[in-house]
Write an enzyme that holds these catalytic residues in place. Structure first.
Site, PDB file in Angstrom:
ATOM      1  N   HIS A 220       0.798  -1.233   0.000  1.00 15.75           N
ATOM      2  CA  HIS A 220       0.000   0.000   0.000  1.00 15.75           C
ATOM      3  C   HIS A 220       0.827   1.278   0.000  1.00 15.75           C
ATOM      4  O   HIS A 220       0.285   2.366  -0.030  1.00 15.75           O
ATOM      5  CB  HIS A 220      -0.975   0.021   1.183  1.00 15.75           C
TER       6      HIS A 220
HETATM    7  C1  UD1 Z   1      -2.402   5.085   6.275  1.00 12.28           C
HETATM    8  C2  UD1 Z   1      -1.140   5.525   7.010  1.00 12.28           C
HETATM    9  C3  UD1 Z   1      -0.096   4.403   6.924  1.00 12.28           C
HETATM   10  C4  UD1 Z   1      -0.670   3.082   7.403  1.00 12.28           C
HETATM   11  C5  UD1 Z   1      -1.917   2.770   6.604  1.00 12.28           C
HETATM   12  C6  UD1 Z   1      -2.545   1.482   7.065  1.00 12.28           C
HETATM   13  C7  UD1 Z   1      -0.679   7.940   6.923  1.00 12.28           C
HETATM   14  C8  UD1 Z   1       0.163   8.986   6.310  1.00 12.28           C
HETATM   15  N1  UD1 Z   1      -0.534   6.702   6.404  1.00 12.28           N
HETATM   16  O1  UD1 Z   1      -2.075   5.012   4.903  1.00 12.28           O
HETATM   17  O2  UD1 Z   1       0.997   4.743   7.744  1.00 12.28           O
HETATM   18  O3  UD1 Z   1       0.277   2.051   7.215  1.00 12.28           O
HETATM   19  O4  UD1 Z   1      -2.852   3.849   6.779  1.00 12.28           O
HETATM   20  O5  UD1 Z   1      -3.666   1.166   6.339  1.00 12.28           O
HETATM   21  O6  UD1 Z   1      -1.429   8.224   7.821  1.00 12.28           O
HETATM   22  N2  UD1 Z   1      -9.414   4.813   2.003  1.00 12.28           N
HETATM   23  C9  UD1 Z   1     -10.617   4.174   1.822  1.00 12.28           C
HETATM   24  N3  UD1 Z   1     -11.228   3.666   2.926  1.00 12.28           N
HETATM   25  C10 UD1 Z   1     -10.712   3.776   4.171  1.00 12.28           C
HETATM   26  C11 UD1 Z   1      -9.476   4.434   4.315  1.00 12.28           C
HETATM   27  C12 UD1 Z   1      -8.839   4.933   3.231  1.00 12.28           C
HETATM   28  O7  UD1 Z   1     -11.116   4.045   0.725  1.00 12.28           O
HETATM   29  O8  UD1 Z   1     -11.325   3.299   5.140  1.00 12.28           O
HETATM   30  C13 UD1 Z   1      -8.717   5.370   0.828  1.00 12.28           C
HETATM   31  C14 UD1 Z   1      -8.616   6.873   0.909  1.00 12.28           C
HETATM   32  O9  UD1 Z   1      -9.667   7.450   0.262  1.00 12.28           O
HETATM   33  C15 UD1 Z   1      -7.303   7.181   0.237  1.00 12.28           C
HETATM   34  C16 UD1 Z   1      -6.489   5.913   0.437  1.00 12.28           C
HETATM   35  O10 UD1 Z   1      -7.378   4.887   0.831  1.00 12.28           O
HETATM   36  O11 UD1 Z   1      -7.472   7.394  -1.121  1.00 12.28           O
HETATM   37  C17 UD1 Z   1      -5.408   6.136   1.423  1.00 12.28           C
HETATM   38  O12 UD1 Z   1      -5.912   6.375   2.744  1.00 12.28           O
HETATM   39  P1  UD1 Z   1      -5.065   7.182   3.859  1.00 12.28           P
HETATM   40  O13 UD1 Z   1      -5.619   6.966   5.198  1.00 12.28           O
HETATM   41  O14 UD1 Z   1      -4.882   8.566   3.401  1.00 12.28           O
HETATM   42  O15 UD1 Z   1      -3.625   6.538   3.816  1.00 12.28           O
HETATM   43  P2  UD1 Z   1      -3.194   5.019   3.797  1.00 12.28           P
HETATM   44  O16 UD1 Z   1      -2.533   4.757   2.492  1.00 12.28           O
HETATM   45  O17 UD1 Z   1      -4.319   4.117   4.230  1.00 12.28           O
END
Ligand code: UD1
Length: 378
Positions: A220
């Site tokens: 990821h």
């Molecule tokens: C985040 C953390 C990372 C951790 C990871 C675990 C930061 C900078 N990064 O990264 O350290 O290892 O979580 O999962 O905080 N999204 C969904 N549904 C959700 C959550 C996210 O669709 O429930 C999508 C968001 O719209 C976004 C992407 O996933 O486009 C990334 O989500 P985000 O929380 O920003 O960062 P992660 O890559 O999950």
């Protein structure tokens, strides 16, 4: 003075902050230790604050249910956004809560955006911050988590650390020894507690999986999944070098956005939804190898003695490599082949368990909080 008056004066009010999936795993043992310490008298009153950074059922709610975490007292419902949008939104939301009612301490865990944002909001309102998993560093400032770590640690008052290396990093950056508490790893508390509860996922029977005869893959990190070519080459190299073992790939939402456009398919590549904690670790505990770019998973494989290949150039958790079963392969897809050959030849290290990763970290943190209150540091 009445007993209730005495209790009232020593009780600490703590905000526990969670936002993203790994936070839930880290906070659970702290909550359970608080609840244990509150018998027979309430020593710690806590508010569980969910920023809403992760909001999908299988990224959040499932973890609360499986890890027996109480329902959050507040949800800031921040949702998706850029780094700045999420940081700003969380700060605004948490500041409002604090302005309404201040706590004696803000306790943040890990290195996600929610960790940093709440630490900043708290300190600006003169609320001390304790950072669980403080002091770890990858040295890679292209990762948002590294910025989150540096910022959070630069303003935290207390540090609960997972390793001697983390302690050294903090000391080197000028933190005084008396503010650092080497307590171990709460993620491992959760793991050790739940090993007997691991639950066979449906995919086990539907694919007729056998112990040590399949691979678990998770990806990821932006460096691996934000560019189609990189992601495709990594997956192809893994397939080509897997001796036709099934590859189980629970796909993070960030990755699923891009993977659907890759048109990648192979009979042994199984893309599935993100899994619950108990099901995912059932698979990890029994697999041939985990290939990942996660940090937390490398700690869990170390404790379970499962071979782990990390597709990153660096790690903030070096003990998983120096003591545990993890190896850094870098992000070049060509590095996968020689490592897989070594694995199949039976030449993967077995590793040991790092110091204090013993299942009692939550209790040590809570004891320390109570002590800090007694000596009027909180
Ligand atoms: C985040 C953390 C990372 C951790 C990871 C675990 C930061 C900078 N990064 O990264 O350290 O290892 O979580 O999962 O905080 N999204 C969904 N549904 C959700 C959550 C996210 O669709 O429930 C999508 C968001 O719209 C976004 C992407 O996933 O486009 C990334 O989500 P985000 O929380 O920003 O960062 P992660 O890559 O999950």
């Amino acid at each position: 003075m009445s007993k209730s008056k005495i209790n009232k004066t020593v009780m600490i009010k703590v905000d526990l902050i969670v936002g993203a999936r790994p936070n839930f795993v880290k906070i659970a043992p702290i909550i359970h230790a608080i609840e244990k310490a509150n018998i027979p008298e309430k020593l710690i009153k806590y508010r569980l604050i969910h920023t809403g950074q992760h909001y999908d059922t299988n990224m959040s709610d499932t973890f609360f249910q499986q890890l027996e975490i109480t329902k959050p007292d507040f949800n800031l419902n921040i949702g998706s956004g850029t780094q700045a949008e999420q940081t700003a939104g969380i700060m605004i939301g948490y500041e409002k809560l604090l302005l309404n009612e201040k706590s004696d301490l803000c306790l943040v865990v890990g290195d996600v955006t929610s960790t940093m944002a709440c630490a900043i909001a708290a300190r600006k309102l003169l609320v001390p911050v304790a950072h669980v998993e403080g002091g770890i560093r990858s040295g890679d400032e292209t990762m948002p988590e590294e910025i989150n770590r540096i910022v959070t640690d630069s303003i935290s008052n207390y540090f609960f650390t997972t390793s001697a290396v983390a302690n050294e990093n903090l000391i080197k950056s000028g933190v005084h020894n008396e503010r650092i508490f080497f307590v171990g790893n709460t993620m491992i508390d959760t793991l050790l507690k739940n090993i007997p509860r691991f639950t066979k996922p449906e995919i086990w029977d539907s694919l007729n999986l056998n112990e040590k005869e399949y691979i678990v893959l998770t990806l990821h990190r932006p460096a691996n999944v934000d560019q189609e070519v990189q992601l495709k080459e990594l997956i192809n190299e893994i397939i080509v070098n897997s001796k036709n073992l099934p590859i189980i790939f629970p796909v993070h939402p960030r990755t699923s956005k891009i993977i659907s456009s890759l048109s990648i398919s192979h009979p042994e590549l199984h893309l599935i939804e993100p899994m619950g904690y108990l099901q995912f670790n059932y698979l990890v505990a029994r697999c041939k190898v985990v290939i990942t770019d996660s940090g937390g998973i490398t700690e869990e494989t170390t404790v379970m003695g499962v071979p782990c290949m990390t597709l990153r150039n660096n790690t903030e958790r070096p003990e998983t490599v120096t003591v545990g079963t993890n190896e850094l392969l870098g992000i070049n897809p060509k590095n996968i082949k020689p490592s897989m050959e070594r694995l199949f030849q039976g030449n993967w290290k077995t590793g040991k368990i790092p110091e204090l990763w013993d299942g009692k970290t939550g209790e040590r943190i809570v004891e320390q909080l109570i002590l800090l209150r007694k000596i009027a540091k909180l």
